[in-house]
Design an enzyme around this catalytic site. Structure first.
Site, mmCIF file in Angstrom:
data_model
loop_
_atom_site.group_PDB
_atom_site.id
_atom_site.type_symbol
_atom_site.label_atom_id
_atom_site.label_comp_id
_atom_site.label_asym_id
_atom_site.label_seq_id
_atom_site.Cartn_x
_atom_site.Cartn_y
_atom_site.Cartn_z
ATOM 1 N N GLU A 229 21.411 13.509 -8.148
ATOM 2 C CA GLU A 229 19.969 13.622 -7.888
ATOM 3 C C GLU A 229 19.584 12.322 -7.201
ATOM 4 O OE1 GLU A 229 16.509 12.932 -7.693
ATOM 5 O OE2 GLU A 229 16.241 12.887 -9.877
ATOM 6 N N CYS A 262 11.197 8.992 -7.629
ATOM 7 C CA CYS A 262 11.893 9.693 -6.540
ATOM 8 C C CYS A 262 11.123 10.926 -6.066
ATOM 9 C CB CYS A 262 13.314 10.063 -6.950
ATOM 10 S SG CYS A 262 13.379 11.061 -8.434
#
Ligand code: ADP
Length: 459
Positions: A229, A262
């Site tokens: 990720e 993020c």
């Protein structure tokens, strides 16, 4: 040993943490390997009972974990206390439930019965970043343990402390020795010693693209599946028919915790006709931000994690100025002693500007306008990233058509950061590999097997 500093008081040393060398890393993987067989042989329900106990212990320790995490990496205490750390307990409960409820698919074909089974995969290395350390560790550890894998967790060296609390709680919950291990240390040493070990059968990583490429090489050498990720450069598209005030509140909220998220929507892409009104509302909301200590309830903008990271953010903005991008607001660090950077908005000279195309991971947003919706979608889809995107519109039809046209692992329409733990989570393009969330993570942590039995002649 390595030294840990708090972004809240950088000049003081907060802690010394033992750095895992090769010997410690080998021991951790050996211990996870030894514990694997018995843990894998338990039923999902038996494993779930350990996960529920751990969740209860986390619930009891929330204020303590929140205090340590806030000091260690400076996310807002209020948010850690009320949402982020309690989510750790929810992660364990959600995966205890999901793994217990799993029914493998069964169907008949070719005169046979096909039974799909999930086999625990083996010792698993989990590597986490510094920006939400406890939440992300639990989000990744929970499905691995629920699926029957044993775990070695390597937290980020810039925010390592809450991982050691998690290890204590796992002990208190009575997990068998070796099922969960923590190795502290740097990525270059502990991280790579762990990922190159051939006994490891899964690697789950959250962090930068650069590190993912290195881990990918190690995973390939040992033929080990890994999930990654990675970063994002989320678009926030505001259509002409949108609730502009709500869109502006969401846009200004991207500066919370100094944008070290993020999933942040860092590229504001706004319809021409409403762009002035949007900017007015946006600035009004930016003015409401309160910069201060992460322990104050009113604070929304916190210090950046590390002087090196602050320098990186500064360098991005300096390069943008050199490139001819226009600073609409902010654009400098706030004071020489502390680690704050001003909430910054930049109008890029072109969509190819570095500030539009690369992740900054700080309080820096870009502002672009569009005439036609097609143009908005093209701008939104124009980076190599694809973690998340956000759309504001007053039309349910456009919510579906344009929401579908946005290229990202998660697209929010008229909302932001809403998560259902059973939905898939991950990025397209260079934002990631594989999916976390729900059954997707349990499948990743398992070897899926087909047991095919010929039906008896009289059946
Ligand atoms: P960030 O930019 O978020 O700090 P990194 O990818 O540098 O992202 O770090 C994320 C995690 O990856 C940290 O725990 C770090 O220690 C670890 N890490 C860094 N380099 C490596 C490596 N070569 N192998 C394994 N883990 C690494």
């Amino acid at each position: 040993m390595f030294k840990v500093h708090s972004p809240l008081k950088w000049e003081e040393e907060l802690a010394e943490v033992s750095a895992g060398d090769r010997n410690i890393s080998d021991l951790a993987v050996a211990s996870a390997s030894e514990a694997f067989k018995d843990w894998a042989n338990l039923s999902p329900q038996e494993r779930a009972s350990f996960l529920y106990r751990l969740a209860d212990l986390i619930d009891m320790e929330v204020p303590n974990i929140a205090r340590v995490e806030c000091t260690d990496m400076a996310m807002r205490y209020e948010s850690l206390l009320n949402r982020v750390i309690p989510r750790g307990a929810r992660n364990f409960r959600a995966y205890a439930d999901l793994a217990s409820e799993y029914q493998g698919r069964v169907w008949d074909s070719n005169g046979t019965t096909n039974l799909i089974q999930r086999l625990p995969a083996g010792p698993t290395v989990i590597i986490t970043p510094w920006n939400a350390p406890f939440m992300l560790a639990t989000w990744k550890v929970a499905p691995a343990l629920a699926a029957g894998n044993t775990v070695v967790l390597k937290p980020a060296e810039w925010a390592p402390l809450s991982a050691s609390i998690l290890a204590d709680l796992v002990d208190q919950a009575g997990f068998p020795p070796g099922v969960f291990n923590v190795v502290q240390g740097t990525g270059e040493e502990a991280g790579s010693f762990l990922t190159e070990d051939p006994k490891v059968r899964r690697i789950s990583f959250t962090g930068s693209c650069e590190t993912a490429r290195k881990i990918g090489i190690e995973a390939a050498k040992n033929i080990v599946p890994f999930t990654a990720e990675l970063g994002g450069k989320g678009a926030l598209v505001v259509l002409q028919d949108a609730d502009v005030e709500q869109a502006a509140i969401t846009a200004a909220g991207q500066y919370d915790d100094s944008g070290q998220v993020c999933l942040a929507a860092t590229r504001l892409i706004v319809a021409d006709e409403i762009s002035e009104h949007f900017l007015d509302c946006f600035y009004q909301n930016v003015d409401k931000h309160v910069l201060g200590s992460s322990f104050e309830d009113a604070t929304t903008i916190t210090p950046l994690i590390h002087p090196d990271h602050l320098q990186r953010v500064e360098a991005f903005v300096d390069r943008a100025v050199e490139n001819g991008d226009e600073i609409l607001r902010g654009g400098k660090r706030l004071d020489a002693e502390q680690l704050f950077y001003e909430p910054t908005l930049i109008k890029p000279a072109s969509n190819n500007s570095e500030i539009v195309q690369n992740e900054v991971f700080g309080p820096v947003l870009t502002f672009q306008t569009f005439e036609k919706e097609e143009e908005a979608i093209n701008l939104a889809n124009s980076t190599e990233y694809g973690l998340s995107a956000t759309l504001f519109t007053g039309s349910m039809e456009k919510a579906k058509t344009l929401g579908s046209a946005l290229r990202a692992g998660t697209v929010w329409v008229n909302c932001f950061l809403v998560r259902d733990l059973s939905a898939p989570f991950g990025g397209l393009g260079i934002s990631g590999l594989g999916r976390e969330g729900g059954d997707y993570a349990l499948d990743f942590h398992s070897d899926l097997k087909t047991l095919q039995i010929r039906n008896s002649d009289d059946s």
